[in-house]
Design an enzyme around this catalytic site. Sequence first.
Site, PDB file in Angstrom:
ATOM      1  N   CYS A   2      15.751 -30.006  16.915  1.00 34.43           N
ATOM      2  CA  CYS A   2      15.302 -30.372  15.575  1.00 34.43           C
ATOM      3  C   CYS A   2      16.018 -29.451  14.595  1.00 34.43           C
ATOM      4  CB  CYS A   2      13.805 -30.125  15.428  1.00 34.43           C
ATOM      5  SG  CYS A   2      12.833 -30.933  16.696  1.00 34.43           S
ATOM      6  N   TRP A  71      13.654 -34.434  16.224  1.00 32.62           N
ATOM      7  CA  TRP A  71      14.133 -35.304  17.294  1.00 32.62           C
ATOM      8  C   TRP A  71      13.087 -35.164  18.382  1.00 32.62           C
ATOM      9  CZ3 TRP A  71      15.984 -34.420  22.418  1.00 32.62           C
ATOM     10  CH2 TRP A  71      16.662 -35.512  22.985  1.00 32.62           C
ATOM     11  N   ASN A  97      11.621 -25.520  16.540  1.00 36.72           N
ATOM     12  CA  ASN A  97      12.645 -26.231  17.299  1.00 36.72           C
ATOM     13  C   ASN A  97      12.670 -25.590  18.680  1.00 36.72           C
ATOM     14  OD1 ASN A  97      15.016 -27.513  18.168  1.00 36.72           O
ATOM     15  ND2 ASN A  97      16.313 -25.925  17.293  1.00 36.72           N
ATOM     16  N   GLY A  98      12.430 -26.382  19.723  1.00 37.27           N
ATOM     17  CA  GLY A  98      12.416 -25.821  21.068  1.00 37.27           C
ATOM     18  C   GLY A  98      11.316 -26.467  21.885  1.00 37.27           C
ATOM     19  N   GLU A 469      35.772 -41.525  27.431  1.00 40.75           N
ATOM     20  CA  GLU A 469      35.357 -41.108  26.090  1.00 40.75           C
ATOM     21  C   GLU A 469      35.269 -42.322  25.158  1.00 40.75           C
ATOM     22  OE1 GLU A 469      33.989 -38.764  24.762  1.00 40.75           O
ATOM     23  OE2 GLU A 469      34.470 -38.823  22.645  1.00 40.75           O
ATOM     24  N   LYS A 473      31.911 -43.464  23.219  1.00 43.14           N
ATOM     25  CA  LYS A 473      31.856 -43.641  21.763  1.00 43.14           C
ATOM     26  C   LYS A 473      31.304 -45.016  21.422  1.00 43.14           C
ATOM     27  CE  LYS A 473      32.084 -40.408  20.584  1.00 43.14           C
ATOM     28  NZ  LYS A 473      32.384 -39.087  21.069  1.00 43.14           N
ATOM     29  N   GLU A 476      27.451 -45.250  22.224  1.00 40.44           N
ATOM     30  CA  GLU A 476      26.511 -44.492  21.400  1.00 40.44           C
ATOM     31  C   GLU A 476      26.418 -44.999  19.969  1.00 40.44           C
ATOM     32  OE1 GLU A 476      27.232 -40.248  20.793  1.00 40.44           O
ATOM     33  OE2 GLU A 476      29.343 -40.579  21.168  1.00 40.44           O
TER      34      GLU A 476
END
Length: 596
Positions: A2, A71, A97-98, A469, A473, A476
């Site tokens: 986050c 998030w 955050n964590g 890759e 891309k 996502e």
Amino acid sequence: MCGIIGYAGPREAQEVLLDGLRRLEYRGYDSAGVAIVGSDLKVFKDKGEISKLSTDMPRLAGHLGVGHTRWATCGRPSQQNAHPFLDCTGQMAVVHNGIIENHLALREKLIGEGHVFTSETDTEVLVHLMEKHYKGDLHAALKETLKDIKGTYAMVVVRADCDELVAARKENPLVVGLGVGENIVASDVTAMLNYTNKALYIMDGETVVLRPDKVTIYDHDGVPVQRDPVVVTWTVDDAKRGGFEHYMLKEIFEQPTAIHNSLLGSLDELEAGSLMIDHEPASVKLVACGTSYHASMVGKYIIEALAKIPTTVELASEYRYMPNTEESPLTVLLTQSGETADTLAAAREARRRGCPTLAVTNVVGSTIAREVDRVFYTKAGPEIGVAATKTYTTQLMAMYLLGIRLGQLCHTMGRDEVRELTSELRAMPRYIGKVLDRGPEVEAATEMLVSARDAFYLGRNINYPTMLEGALKLKEISYIHAEGYAAGELKHGPLALLDASTPVVAACIKDHTYAKMLANISEVAARDSPILAIGIEGDSDLAAVADTTVSVPAVNPILSPVPLTVMVQLISYYTARKRGCPIDKPRNLAKSVTVD
Ligand code: F6R
């Protein structure tokens, strides 16, 4: 993972916090909120992005506050689960955050003691612990709270009747921005660039007391720490969209500069024999996640070709399970953010195993940079789009430099060969410029992908990872299911999936794989799959077998992943754009993955 921020100073905290959260949004964007101390402590938080929060939020006056963009890891995205969290008295608010690993046991205990919980999150235990331990000293309460918890955190606490913020860090980034009569604490420097470029990086185990005119850092034992600020060279403009429709497109177009900057200085060090490492290792292990893993795969080809050193590539999340079979390989950790939990865990494990460690990262002062023996900084500048682009091609530059450096140390490359390859590297920004000029042509070529449900990306040898890759891309940002395959593997299974509704993107440049790639493309054509081939300018044989071709300039084959990568980035960008996808903020993703 986050984004968190705290502000103390003369400005309206709401403005500073929202501005900072907008810049931290790449870290998570499913809900957001702020808590501001005015006549009392007010919280406003909701599900959704910062733009929605800013529009919906009433004016909250005050000069001290905290903010958060989330998030979700523990508890689904919702108003209730959004940060900040308040204690039962409504006097104190926490952003975090964590992950608090022992939150269930703590929650049960706190409920037994009369605390009332309002969310499903692990974070909420923090504010109740702060409430329990608060006896008139916010920093003392923080120290007591930290004794109770197991897990990882960057957290900031604000209280209605205090004129300070307190913060703590363990394994999640936290940096203080020193202003004049004002101070900011945040997950990353981009959140503070509008106000200051002087940064104090907070280390694991440290706590911070932040007032408008003073910042004090304490070590784990509560002893004040003296630290000089670092002057950050990134500017606010670096982190702005600058007229481009999306950050991703801006960052794709920044690649010539990013590559130029990443080579600058390093090529001199290479010449002087002082770049990255001093000794020839018996073997090399490259460790990374996601896109950085693909750069590592390309790195393996480069190192083995240039230095003939046996090189293995490991996913960082798997590294810890692998037995230690090699004698202290040079362990190279690639992570653009320098904060990816799995890569950090791998770095620690590599050190425990006695391996020399080298990190390749884009963020000065990031956690990885402090935990390894040597660091190579790519100089891509801030990357805001969630999909990595310029940080990937600059990681490729790091791999070329490492390969050449190892080639020098192992005497597998003579002076002339080094000179030739480095001068081609210097020309790379120009070659990329030529790919970027093809934008409209590429946009038209993506028509065959726009309504696909599945797609395949094929390459061979050093461009097998390039196509992995490309597929990553595409999936996502456009949400099309895409598989990268070594072209030779197609006939061993996946060919069964090919039909007229499954487009195939194939890299077919004029190197030693050319004839085989042409044959593979013909096999695909025989199954009616639409083919978008990426080849060298003017390749009529390729044009004859593919439905559409787009071209990249001819370069030394070992360098071909660079222009080809830029091409696959453009292909995914234009496909996602036509599909109307939220390119810079794909669903369920965030840029810096600080959970493992
Ligand atoms: C994809 C992407 C991710 C990251 C991965 C590792 O576009 O960006 O796959 O590459 O999460 O991140 P870093 O390099 O920060 O360790």
